[in-house]
Design an enzyme around this catalytic site. Structure first.
Site, PDB file in Angstrom:
ATOM      1  N   ARG A  89       0.788  -1.220   0.003  1.00 47.91           N
ATOM      2  CA  ARG A  89      -0.004   0.024   0.055  1.00 47.91           C
ATOM      3  C   ARG A  89       0.947   1.324   0.056  1.00 47.91           C
ATOM      4  NH1 ARG A  89      -2.649  -2.271   4.330  1.00 47.91           N
ATOM      5  NH2 ARG A  89      -1.840  -0.594   5.651  1.00 47.91           N
ATOM      6  N   TYR A 112      12.538 -11.054   7.505  1.00 52.89           N
ATOM      7  CA  TYR A 112      13.850 -11.750   7.010  1.00 52.89           C
ATOM      8  C   TYR A 112      13.983 -13.088   7.757  1.00 52.89           C
ATOM      9  CZ  TYR A 112      18.963 -12.257   6.030  1.00 52.89           C
ATOM     10  OH  TYR A 112      20.311 -12.766   5.803  1.00 52.89           O
ATOM     11  N   ARG A 159      18.978 -23.443  -3.235  1.00 55.12           N
ATOM     12  CA  ARG A 159      19.284 -24.014  -1.575  1.00 55.12           C
ATOM     13  C   ARG A 159      18.906 -22.684  -0.752  1.00 55.12           C
ATOM     14  NH1 ARG A 159      21.075 -21.071   1.684  1.00 55.12           N
ATOM     15  NH2 ARG A 159      23.211 -20.802   1.391  1.00 55.12           N
ATOM     16  N   LYS A 215      15.803 -10.030   1.161  1.00 51.52           N
ATOM     17  CA  LYS A 215      17.186  -9.226   1.205  1.00 51.52           C
ATOM     18  C   LYS A 215      17.157  -7.895   0.666  1.00 51.52           C
ATOM     19  CE  LYS A 215      19.999 -12.755   2.089  1.00 51.52           C
ATOM     20  NZ  LYS A 215      20.902 -12.925   3.018  1.00 51.52           N
ATOM     21  N   GLU A 228      22.514 -15.185  -4.283  1.00 56.66           N
ATOM     22  CA  GLU A 228      21.866 -15.637  -3.322  1.00 56.66           C
ATOM     23  C   GLU A 228      21.118 -17.078  -3.214  1.00 56.66           C
ATOM     24  OE1 GLU A 228      22.061 -13.568  -0.496  1.00 56.66           O
ATOM     25  OE2 GLU A 228      21.733 -15.235   0.584  1.00 56.66           O
ATOM     26  N   ASP A 229      21.868 -17.872  -2.242  1.00 61.49           N
ATOM     27  CA  ASP A 229      21.168 -19.107  -2.103  1.00 61.49           C
ATOM     28  C   ASP A 229      21.013 -20.048  -3.262  1.00 61.49           C
ATOM     29  OD1 ASP A 229      20.957 -18.265   0.429  1.00 61.49           O
ATOM     30  OD2 ASP A 229      18.685 -18.573   0.693  1.00 61.49           O
ATOM     31  N   ASP A 288      26.621 -13.644  -1.692  1.00 57.38           N
ATOM     32  CA  ASP A 288      26.221 -13.368  -0.111  1.00 57.38           C
ATOM     33  C   ASP A 288      26.591 -14.540   0.789  1.00 57.38           C
ATOM     34  OD1 ASP A 288      25.375 -11.594   1.769  1.00 57.38           O
ATOM     35  OD2 ASP A 288      23.512 -12.850   1.717  1.00 57.38           O
ATOM     36  N   ASP A 289      26.350 -15.784   0.249  1.00 58.18           N
ATOM     37  CA  ASP A 289      26.391 -16.680   1.167  1.00 58.18           C
ATOM     38  C   ASP A 289      27.822 -17.133   1.179  1.00 58.18           C
ATOM     39  OD1 ASP A 289      23.628 -17.757   1.328  1.00 58.18           O
ATOM     40  OD2 ASP A 289      23.736 -17.446  -0.607  1.00 58.18           O
ATOM     41  N   ALA A 296      30.698 -28.059   4.958  1.00 58.81           N
ATOM     42  CA  ALA A 296      31.765 -27.728   4.256  1.00 58.81           C
ATOM     43  C   ALA A 296      31.101 -27.292   2.681  1.00 58.81           C
ATOM     44  CB  ALA A 296      32.770 -29.132   3.757  1.00 58.81           C
ATOM     45  N   ALA A 328      28.820 -21.704   2.321  1.00 59.97           N
ATOM     46  CA  ALA A 328      29.007 -20.803   3.459  1.00 59.97           C
ATOM     47  C   ALA A 328      29.999 -21.361   4.220  1.00 59.97           C
ATOM     48  CB  ALA A 328      27.578 -20.903   4.418  1.00 59.97           C
ATOM     49  N   ASN A 373      20.477 -21.541   9.028  1.00 55.93           N
ATOM     50  CA  ASN A 373      18.978 -20.890   9.063  1.00 55.93           C
ATOM     51  C   ASN A 373      18.210 -21.783   8.270  1.00 55.93           C
ATOM     52  OD1 ASN A 373      19.725 -18.361  10.061  1.00 55.93           O
ATOM     53  ND2 ASN A 373      20.805 -17.914   8.170  1.00 55.93           N
ATOM     54  N   ASN A 430      24.806 -13.065  11.350  1.00 57.00           N
ATOM     55  CA  ASN A 430      24.120 -13.380  10.007  1.00 57.00           C
ATOM     56  C   ASN A 430      24.753 -12.118   9.040  1.00 57.00           C
ATOM     57  OD1 ASN A 430      22.028 -12.742   7.982  1.00 57.00           O
ATOM     58  ND2 ASN A 430      21.030 -14.297   9.142  1.00 57.00           N
TER      59      ASN A 430
HETATM   60  N1  LIG Z   1      24.045 -17.137   9.270  1.00 60.25           N
HETATM   61  C1  LIG Z   1      24.368 -16.631   8.003  1.00 60.25           C
HETATM   62  O1  LIG Z   1      24.591 -15.513   7.552  1.00 60.25           O
HETATM   63  C2  LIG Z   1      24.267 -17.771   6.899  1.00 60.25           C
HETATM   64  C3  LIG Z   1      23.833 -18.975   7.084  1.00 60.25           C
HETATM   65  N2  LIG Z   1      24.083 -19.895   6.142  1.00 60.25           N
HETATM   66  C4  LIG Z   1      23.257 -21.187   6.615  1.00 60.25           C
HETATM   67  O2  LIG Z   1      24.258 -22.207   6.234  1.00 60.25           O
HETATM   68  C5  LIG Z   1      23.594 -23.438   6.112  1.00 60.25           C
HETATM   69  C6  LIG Z   1      24.432 -24.112   4.754  1.00 60.25           C
HETATM   70  O3  LIG Z   1      24.509 -23.397   3.560  1.00 60.25           O
HETATM   71  P1  LIG Z   1      25.278 -23.724   2.473  1.00 60.25           P
HETATM   72  O4  LIG Z   1      26.900 -23.886   2.852  1.00 60.25           O
HETATM   73  O5  LIG Z   1      25.215 -22.697   1.335  1.00 60.25           O
HETATM   74  O6  LIG Z   1      24.889 -25.030   1.973  1.00 60.25           O
HETATM   75  P2  LIG Z   1      25.490 -26.359   1.334  1.00 60.25           P
HETATM   76  O7  LIG Z   1      24.519 -27.037   0.999  1.00 60.25           O
HETATM   77  O8  LIG Z   1      26.451 -25.683   0.339  1.00 60.25           O
HETATM   78  O9  LIG Z   1      26.411 -26.867   2.310  1.00 60.25           O
HETATM   79  C7  LIG Z   1      26.084 -27.659   3.578  1.00 60.25           C
HETATM   80  C8  LIG Z   1      27.272 -28.601   4.013  1.00 60.25           C
HETATM   81  O10 LIG Z   1      26.853 -29.072   5.244  1.00 60.25           O
HETATM   82  C9  LIG Z   1      27.186 -30.357   5.071  1.00 60.25           C
HETATM   83  N3  LIG Z   1      26.047 -31.278   6.069  1.00 60.25           N
HETATM   84  C10 LIG Z   1      24.795 -31.392   5.699  1.00 60.25           C
HETATM   85  N4  LIG Z   1      24.477 -32.326   6.678  1.00 60.25           N
HETATM   86  C11 LIG Z   1      25.340 -32.448   7.741  1.00 60.25           C
HETATM   87  C12 LIG Z   1      25.400 -33.317   8.708  1.00 60.25           C
HETATM   88  N5  LIG Z   1      24.501 -34.106   9.414  1.00 60.25           N
HETATM   89  N6  LIG Z   1      26.533 -33.481   9.500  1.00 60.25           N
HETATM   90  C13 LIG Z   1      27.541 -32.427   9.120  1.00 60.25           C
HETATM   91  N7  LIG Z   1      27.577 -31.904   8.094  1.00 60.25           N
HETATM   92  C14 LIG Z   1      26.443 -31.823   7.058  1.00 60.25           C
HETATM   93  C15 LIG Z   1      26.990 -30.782   3.899  1.00 60.25           C
HETATM   94  O11 LIG Z   1      27.887 -32.184   3.529  1.00 60.25           O
HETATM   95  C16 LIG Z   1      27.589 -29.624   3.274  1.00 60.25           C
HETATM   96  O12 LIG Z   1      29.168 -29.521   2.980  1.00 60.25           O
HETATM   97  C17 LIG Z   1      22.341 -23.161   5.554  1.00 60.25           C
HETATM   98  O13 LIG Z   1      21.238 -23.448   6.733  1.00 60.25           O
HETATM   99  C18 LIG Z   1      22.310 -21.592   5.564  1.00 60.25           C
HETATM  100  O14 LIG Z   1      20.973 -20.918   5.919  1.00 60.25           O
HETATM  101  C19 LIG Z   1      24.218 -19.608   4.943  1.00 60.25           C
HETATM  102  C20 LIG Z   1      24.448 -18.249   4.432  1.00 60.25           C
HETATM  103  C21 LIG Z   1      24.491 -17.279   5.535  1.00 60.25           C
HETATM  104  C1  LIG Z   2      21.369 -15.925   5.798  1.00 60.63           C
HETATM  105  C2  LIG Z   2      21.478 -16.345   4.533  1.00 60.63           C
HETATM  106  O1  LIG Z   2      21.964 -15.922   3.482  1.00 60.63           O
HETATM  107  C3  LIG Z   2      21.378 -17.816   4.334  1.00 60.63           C
HETATM  108  O2  LIG Z   2      20.929 -18.464   5.594  1.00 60.63           O
HETATM  109  O3  LIG Z   2      21.432 -18.213   3.190  1.00 60.63           O
HETATM  110 MG   LIG Z   3      21.688 -16.873   1.618  1.00 62.06          MG
END
Ligand SMILES: NC(=O)C1=CN([C@@H]2O[C@H](COP(=O)(O)OP(=O)(O)OC[C@H]3O[C@@H](n4cnc5c(N)ncnc54)[C@H](O)[C@@H]3O)[C@@H](O)[C@H]2O)C=CC1
Ligand SMILES: CC(=O)C(=O)O
Ligand SMILES: [Mg+2]
Length: 655
Positions: free
Chosen positions: A162, A183, A236, A254, A325-326, A348-349, A385, A388, A497, A541
């Site tokens: 609005r 967010y 993702r 964002k 992003e994601d 960003d990630d 790994a 992020a 997250n 974050n």
């Molecule tokens: N706090 C922040 O600002 C941010 C947080 N994140 C969060 O980080 C998380 C991961 O994001 P990405 O790295 O992009 O995902 P991704 O899919 O690239 O990586 C996930 C990783 O976690 C591992 N994994 C999955 N299950 C597991 C387990 N049970 N035990 C150990 N390792 C395990 C996978 O093998 C992989 O290496 C998401 O939840 C995302 O929301 C991401 C970006 C910013």
């Molecule tokens: C915060 C963020 O970018 C994420 O969890 O993917």
């Molecule tokens: Mg993200």
């Protein structure tokens, strides 16, 4: 054509039918055509046979509406729009067939899947009869979002639709309170339910259906001057996996923060989604899902589409900063490396999260009364790994080299990285380069390939525990307790997250360690009362980083986003924590000061880019004038939500 027409006919004795037959005969005249393989030419009998088989003519004018509007103006007109602009969830506008979208200049302004008036009506009837269930119990379980948060989101969403000035004033004046609503974690619930909640198109929708059209369709977006674009392919979304086009909620959320936190003008930001399909079968089967009904495109075809998108938006809006992003790990790093030397882009990630994690560790060292050099003394376990996790590890290692004086190899030896298969060592076949640098050497002693988290924590005795796995409660009571046993003040950051995917809560970490841990989490967590003392939880974050980083890059016209610029953002943030907050154990500054924080980050980013020789002359002059002048110059670019007088400019008159 004639053959088809003739064969599909049926007999009728109506007067209308006869008139139709006569008209057809006159139109056909002596033209030769085929009936059942026989060539005819003027035989009255055959004409009669043919005409007897034609369908009856029904005088029914095709419902065509002459419209003097196109594009966004058309979509914003409730009469011509083929969606529901009501207060109940529905698929808005998506009933435009594709040919009509082309004609009416709305290609890219709507999700790609078309729907029908009947389906829209069914949805409204369902909502009319049964009400709209905003949050289902399973949503609370998967997203950690309550009905109360969903209700608040709806209030803010309706307001944004609005009156954007009022929306941003409200958001800015109540940033810390409302960030969790627009967010994470609420945005996770919004994305999971985007197909149900979708009311009004926002941003641009690109899909594989738009291949070879993107350079033209970006002109359907009415704003010639876009300053920031956030794009996802929905593969993702937070820790919620592949949500396809539903991921559009993330670029929207964002960019709300871009405007509130860094003062990007709301009319000059553009949320985008690239729909290459989804592997989420449940979503594809949902009749309300508005993305393409196909599995994800991969391989070269995928990169061709993203290349086309990047070229199209960068050609139309060369001053924009583009935030990825994601995107799933399979593509995230490849895309970043593909564009980062050519365009003003960042991921960003990978990069924003990296900077905020390093900033949080520097903040943690302040809380512990240690200098930044002490980073090099930490033993760090990182669970996750992916894009992020590895971005974070790489950035912290860079900090150890820069501040702690370590070699890159010595810095790498301070990390133990776990993925879904446990501890990552050099034994692991086929490790990608960005992980292998941090894989433990096979000759290493204590922890072994595939060790679980608890074993690793017990053997390694880390001082820092980071969670970026998006897999929920990995920091169990045993893990937290082990952290507390060997370390007086462990630093514990469950950064995944949304809330339901975090590795632990503030309550768990603080109570198990007896209040000794230094805590921050990806999604906001409540303060914890323990033995009469209040422990405040910080938020680790990337929202602290990306608005200011993007602002600095955009107004400084830095052309690219360098590692040095990210390091500058990471180093300035902990210096902005007040002494009072440090004493309270906070590793990040208060979000209430987000505009100031973003301005300081932008200034630090510009100074670094200037030192490296890639800012515009105006920014270089502001840097040369001194810090206060630079900050003023940065703030001068920020949008402030106030009402201004409106002036009418008739069409054809130039400003
Ligand atoms: N706090 C922040 O600002 C941010 C947080 N994140 C969060 O980080 C998380 C991961 O994001 P990405 O790295 O992009 O995902 P991704 O899919 O690239 O990586 C996930 C990783 O976690 C591992 N994994 C999955 N299950 C597991 C387990 N049970 N035990 C150990 N390792 C395990 C996978 O093998 C992989 O290496 C998401 O939840 C995302 O929301 C991401 C970006 C910013
Ligand atoms: C915060 C963020 O970018 C994420 O969890 O993917
Ligand atoms: Mg993200």
């Amino acid at each position: 054509m004639w053959r088809l027409l003739v064969r599909s006919c049926s007999s009728s004795s109506s007067r209308q039918h006869k008139q139709q037959q006569q008209r057809l005969a006159a139109a056909v005249g002596s033209r030769c055509y085929t009936i059942g393989g026989t060539t005819e030419g003027g035989s009255q009998k055959k004409h009669e046979e043919l005409q007897a088989r034609l369908p009856p003519f029904v005088p029914k004018p095709e419902p065509v509406t002459i419209v003097h509007k196109q594009g966004m103006e058309l979509l914003h007109d409730p009469w011509y729009n083929k969606g529901k602009w009501s207060m109940v969830p529905t698929v808005s506008s998506t009933a435009f067939p594709h040919s009509e979208r082309e004609r009416m200049g709305v290609r890219g302004l709507l999700p790609p899947r078309t729907t029908t008036l009947q389906l829209q009506e069914d949805r409204i009837m369902a909502a009319y009869k049964h009400g709209v269930v905003l949050v289902k119990p399973e949503d609370v379980a998967t997203g950690g979002v309550t009905s109360e948060m969903a209700r608040k989101w709806k209030v803010l969403q309706d307001l944004q639709n609005r009156n954007e000035t009022l929306f941003y004033k409200l958001l800015l004046d109540n940033f810390a309170e409302m960030a969790p609503i627009i967010y994470t974690p609420t945005v996770g619930w919004v994305c999971s339910n985007y197909h149900n909640l979708y009311r009004r198109p926002r941003g641009m929708f690109f899909s594989s259906y738009d291949k070879d059209h993107m350079a033209a369709m970006v002109y359907n977006w009415p704003q010639d001057d876009v300053h920031a674009i956030v794009v996802t392919d929905g593969s993702r979304i937070l820790g919620l996996g592949d949500l396809g086009i539903n991921g559009m909620g993330i670029p929207c959320g964002k960019l709300d923060l871009y405007s509130a936190a860094a003062g990007f003008h709301p009319s000059k930001v553009l949320p985008c989604v690239i729909d290459v399909g989804t592997n989420n079968a449940a979503l594809r089967a949902d009749p309300l899902y508005c993305g393409l009904d196909q599995p994800r495109i991969t391989g070269p075809a995928y990169y061709e589409l993203v290349d086309e998108f990047v070229n199209a938006v960068m050609a139309r809006w060369p001053n924009a900063v583009l935030q990825f992003e994601d995107f799933q790990m399979a593509h995230a790093l490849t895309l970043l490396q593909r564009y980062r030397d050519h365009h003003l882009v960042f991921n960003d990630d990978i990069q924003g999260t990296a900077a905020v994690a390093l900033a949080g560790l520097y903040g943690g060292l302040r809380v512990l009364g240690k200098p930044q050099e002490a980073l090099a003394e930490q033993r760090i376990v990182c669970v996750g790994a992916g894009s992020a996790g590895m971005g974070v590890v790489r950035q912290i290692a860079a900090g150890m080299v820069k501040r702690g004086g370590l070699t890159p190899e010595a810095a790498a030896s301070k990390f133990w990285v776990l993925d879904a298969q446990g501890l990552v060592t050099q034994y692991r076949p086929g490790l990608p380069g960005y992980v292998s640098r941090f894989a433990r050497p096979t000759s290493c002693s204590v922890a072994e390939e595939g060790d679980g988290l608890l074993d690793v924590v017990r053997k390694v005795r880390p001082t820092v525990l980071l969670g970026l796995a998006g897999a929920g409660k990995l920091f169990t009571t045993e893990v937290l307790s082990a952290m507390g046993q060997h370390c007086e003040r462990p630093i514990i950051f469950p950064m995944s997250n949304p809330t339901s995917k975090m590795e632990c809560t503030s309550q768990e970490a603080i109570s198990v360690t007896g209040g000794r841990c230094v805590f921050a989490s990806g999604s906001p967590q409540p303060s914890v009362e323990l033995d009469g003392k209040t422990y405040v939880a910080g938020q680790a974050n990337n929202l602290y980083i990306f608005p200011g980083l993007a602002l600095g890059a955009h107004i400084g016209k830095t052309k690219i986003v360098t590692d040095n610029m990210l390091m500058a953002a990471a180093e300035i943030l902990p210096q902005l924590i007040s002494d009072k907050d440090v004493a309270a154990g906070l590793v990040y500054p208060s979000l209430e000061d987000i505009r100031l924080l973003s301005a300081e980050i932008a200034a630090a980013v510009i100074k670094t880019a200037a030192a490296d020789g890639h800012v515009c002359d105006e920014a270089a002059a502001a840097v040369a004038a001194g810090h206060v002048q630079l900050l003023d110059w940065v703030r001068g670019h920020m949008f402030t939500p106030t009402y201004s007088s409106l002036a009418y400019l008739p069409p054809g008159i130039k400003e």
